[in-house]
Write an enzyme that holds these catalytic residues in place. Sequence first.
Site, mmCIF file in Angstrom:
data_model
loop_
_atom_site.group_PDB
_atom_site.id
_atom_site.type_symbol
_atom_site.label_atom_id
_atom_site.label_comp_id
_atom_site.label_asym_id
_atom_site.label_seq_id
_atom_site.Cartn_x
_atom_site.Cartn_y
_atom_site.Cartn_z
ATOM 1 N N THR A 191 0.844 -1.195 0.000
ATOM 2 C CA THR A 191 0.000 0.000 0.000
ATOM 3 C C THR A 191 0.878 1.243 0.000
ATOM 4 O O THR A 191 1.911 1.259 0.667
ATOM 5 C CB THR A 191 -0.847 0.016 1.286
ATOM 6 O OG1 THR A 191 -1.788 -1.040 1.190
ATOM 7 C CG2 THR A 191 -1.564 1.323 1.498
ATOM 8 N N VAL A 220 -12.799 -5.397 2.244
ATOM 9 C CA VAL A 220 -12.238 -4.043 2.363
ATOM 10 C C VAL A 220 -11.240 -4.065 3.516
ATOM 11 O O VAL A 220 -11.521 -4.631 4.574
ATOM 12 C CB VAL A 220 -13.362 -3.013 2.631
ATOM 13 C CG1 VAL A 220 -12.785 -1.662 3.017
ATOM 14 C CG2 VAL A 220 -14.257 -2.877 1.393
ATOM 15 N N THR A 242 0.428 0.318 6.924
ATOM 16 C CA THR A 242 0.542 -0.651 5.843
ATOM 17 C C THR A 242 0.591 -2.026 6.493
ATOM 18 O O THR A 242 0.848 -2.153 7.682
ATOM 19 C CB THR A 242 1.805 -0.384 4.988
ATOM 20 O OG1 THR A 242 1.812 -1.294 3.892
ATOM 21 C CG2 THR A 242 3.084 -0.521 5.785
ATOM 22 N N GLY A 245 -4.570 -5.401 6.896
ATOM 23 C CA GLY A 245 -5.593 -4.437 7.268
ATOM 24 C C GLY A 245 -6.459 -4.872 8.424
ATOM 25 O O GLY A 245 -6.844 -4.051 9.268
HETATM 26 C C1 SD4 Z 1 -4.976 -3.962 3.276
HETATM 27 N N1 SD4 Z 1 -3.431 -2.590 4.483
HETATM 28 O O1 SD4 Z 1 -5.808 -3.928 2.397
HETATM 29 C C2 SD4 Z 1 -3.811 -3.046 3.168
HETATM 30 C C3 SD4 Z 1 -2.721 -3.745 2.460
HETATM 31 C C4 SD4 Z 1 -1.412 -3.105 2.632
HETATM 32 O O2 SD4 Z 1 0.714 -2.848 2.120
HETATM 33 O O3 SD4 Z 1 -1.142 -2.278 3.419
HETATM 34 N N2 SD4 Z 1 -0.490 -3.439 1.908
HETATM 35 O O4 SD4 Z 1 -5.017 -4.737 4.221
#
Ligand code: SD4
Length: 330
Positions: A191, A220, A242, A245
């Site tokens: 992310t 989500v 990041t 999630g």
């Molecule tokens: C998620 N936090 O959708 C995001 C993915 C992420 O680095 O951070 N990737 O869970």
Amino acid sequence: MRIADHEIITMRRRSFIKAGTLLTSGISLPVLAKKKDTKSTGRPTVISTWDHGLMANEVSWSVLQAQGTSLDAVEQGVRVVESDPLVRTVGIGSYPDREGIVTLDACIMDYHSNCGSVAFLQDIENPISVARKVMEETPHVMLVGNGAKLFAMSQGFKETNLLSELSKKEWESWKLAAKYQPIINIENHDTISSIALDSMGNLAGACTTSGAAYKMHGRVGDSPIIGAGLFLDNEVGAAAATGLGEAVIRTAGSAMVVEAMRNGKSPQQACEEIVKRIMKIHPDTKDLQVGFIAIDIQGNYGAFSLKRGFSFAVCDDQKGHRLVPADYLN
Ligand code: SD4
């Protein structure tokens, strides 16, 4: 260990972001920031997650240097990453969900605590700019799915195929093994979260992702959720996340990092505190990675992750652009 002690890669300013690039890429010129009464030192700083944070920071920094707002800086910076098909976890070219559909999550927040967010958005290349439109053009904070897409199109965003040939091919071979397990581990979580302080002493943040590769359709993550993937309070600081999630949502991660700063912790200490809190409530952290970046209103910054491998990009007046490996717990 302080971050400054282990900054190992100082990036020379790259030349690919020329003044004209912003114009030809459809990105608007920065809006001049209004002076506000603030305790901030007004030391422009931008900090973004992962290696592709460098590419975002190049653009963000040019906005900040032109006395633009932190809001324009973070939006324009992360747009570049969304539009790069080689970045497989943000915007166009991303890994799809387990049905082979690319769905995107993003949010944005400004120093007035205005915020906008989109989740489960399909066929739109720059969800961060849709999130900004939600913030500025609607009475709402969050739009999802088809509603978000219809809104985007009503605002002039074009429908675009986000599934690249490469992502399609990889998804097809992933399906053969039929291991219906979302992949989000130490190699795959990219992310882009970006937080910035402008010369007027105002903070803003942006966060955009395709989430976990091969996730369930409809899943989500934290990235579009204000308080989880991103949070700021202009009297205190900003934080963004990041990693997995679900773990970040469970702890309202970014909001808690900001609260820890409000309670006197430095950005670095605040990130560490919340990563430790996440570890405490997860008995099995074998496949778990989370990381936070944070900045306070004076422009001090920090970052910390649960596991090794997290890096972040930072740029300020003193040292220019650099990529920094974050400290980690284990
Ligand atoms: C998620 N936090 O959708 C995001 C993915 C992420 O680095 O951070 N990737 O869970």
